[in-house]
Design an enzyme around this catalytic site. Structure first.
Site, short mmCIF file in Angstrom:
data_model
loop_
_atom_site.label_atom_id
_atom_site.label_comp_id
_atom_site.label_asym_id
_atom_site.label_seq_id
_atom_site.Cartn_x
_atom_site.Cartn_y
_atom_site.Cartn_z
N ARG A 46 -0.26 6.72 -7.36
CA ARG A 46 -0.29 5.27 -7.41
C ARG A 46 0.14 4.70 -8.75
O ARG A 46 0.41 3.50 -8.87
CB ARG A 46 -1.71 4.79 -7.13
N THR A 72 0.83 -1.19 0.00
CA THR A 72 0.00 0.00 0.00
C THR A 72 0.87 1.24 0.00
O THR A 72 1.85 1.32 0.75
CB THR A 72 -0.99 0.10 1.18
N ILE A 73 0.49 2.19 -0.83
CA ILE A 73 1.23 3.45 -0.83
C ILE A 73 1.05 4.16 0.51
O ILE A 73 1.86 4.99 0.89
CB ILE A 73 0.83 4.40 -1.99
N ASP A 74 -0.02 3.82 1.25
CA ASP A 74 -0.31 4.51 2.51
C ASP A 74 0.67 4.15 3.63
O ASP A 74 0.75 4.85 4.63
CB ASP A 74 -1.73 4.16 3.00
#
Ligand code: F6P
Length: 343
Positions: free
Chosen positions: A276, A126-128
């Protein structure tokens, strides 16, 4: 062994690099055969898959997106979901399933393991960067570098026009991208979900800065940032068919409030899915290669129900159920570093 792979949830730079590493070591070292399920859990539920080999993955290392496709479908959405997973495992003769995903996809993997429907190993995507027990998820470094270069560009136009620029970045539960890009890009203020903000204090900080002769400001806002209770009313976000809140909008609220409260010319940029898409950074390509190799090694070590994790510079395995228990927040030490440069 015969091993299945799927990518689920929002896409993320580096997914192909992880699949490529799994396939390479599986085929050349373990003499496994690998199949890839299409569109996340949907492919497992429907028995929709393709064979994967080194040749198929050639050229995929720098490519964004996922060659397998992705979705937010989960076996937990259907009463017979686990039975369907079990029956696909039996009909395809798969011994293990490598699940590459974020919190939703990995939670489903933990349930599948617990139900005994498949033997799973997870890879945190996840980019988060909000998955616990791993210091970094892949895709995060790429997102931070995209957000930082956007902030660099906004500085020069903000200075030319004496403007306040609000930049909204992704980060639904936690503000890792905002904090890192805010520090790297020299933000005036960074607002993250972990620290609810007072919009009047934000406006006053910017006015103080103007009084010191600094007429351009950059305010970085994580999409999940929220006002402190009782300070500002904001609309509830819509929810998609998977119960996933459609965030993206807080930047506009913050920009319009700053403009109204300070009278300064204020603009907003929402980076959205640009963070993303596209090619992963060199760091992410290396991290993805390590995650992929660690995942196929974990399969051969029979570490069922585990997630590969990056800790203290090395690869380890942790329990999936522990990794998904709670989102990993930005450390207070790191946020204090960002705060030292506020205003
Ligand atoms: O979870 C990763 C993420 O990129 C979040 O930062 C963002 O809120 C969400 O996905 C967006 O999801 P979608 O692609 O469904 O709009």
């Amino acid at each position: 062994m015969r091993v299945g792979v799927l990518t689920g949830g929002g896409d993320c730079p580096g997914l192909n690099a992880v699949i490529r590493a799994i396939v390479r070591k599986a085929e050349r070292h373990y003499q496994d055969s690998i199949i890839g399920f299409k569109d996340g859990w949907s492919g497992v539920l429907e028995g929709d898959f393709i064979p994967l080999d080194v040749n198929f993955m050639r050229g995929s290392l720098p490519r964004g997106g996922t060659v397998l496709g992705t979705s937010r479908v989960s076996p937990r959405m259907y009463s017979d979901g686990f039975d369907k997973v079990r029956s696909t495992m039996e009909s395809t003769g798969i011994d293990a399933l490598i699940v590459i995903g974020g919190e939703g996809t990995l939670s489903a993997a933990a349930s599948v393991q617990e139900a005994g429907a498949a033997q799973v190993v997870g890879v945190p995507k996840t980019i988060d960067n909000d998955i616990a027990l791993t210091e970094q998820t892949f895709g995060f470094d790429t997102a931070v570098s995209i957000a930082t270069s956007a902030i660099d560009r906004l500085h020069t136009t903000a200075e030319s026009h004496d403007r306040v620029m609000v930049v909204e970045v992704m980060g639904r539960h936690v503000g890792h991208i905002a904090t890192w890009a805010g520090i790297a890009g020299g933000a005036t203020l960074t607002l993250i979900p972990e620290h609810p903000f007072d919009i009047q204090a934000v406006a006053e900080t910017i006015m103080r800065r103007h009084r010191r002769g600094r007429w351009a400001s950059i305010v970085v806002v994580a999409e999940g940032a929220l006002p402190a209770e009782g300070t500002l009313e904001i609309a509830e976000p819509e929810v998609d068919e998977f119960g996933h809140k459609k965030l993206g909008g807080i930047g506009h609220v913050v920009a319009s409030e700053i403009g109204a409260r300070t009278g300064f010319d204020t603009r907003v940029t929402v980076l959205g899915h640009i963070q993303r898409g596209g090619t992963p950074t060199a760091f992410d390509r290396v991290l993805c290669s390590r995650y992929g190799i660690a995942a196929i090694d974990a399969v051969h070590a029979h570490k069922w129900g585990s997630m590969v994790a990056y800790q203290a510079g090395g690869m380890v395995t942790v329990r999936l159920v522990d990794a998904i228990a709670e989102a990993k927040p930005v450390s207070s030490e790191l946020y204090e570093v960002a705060r030292a440069f506020f205003a």
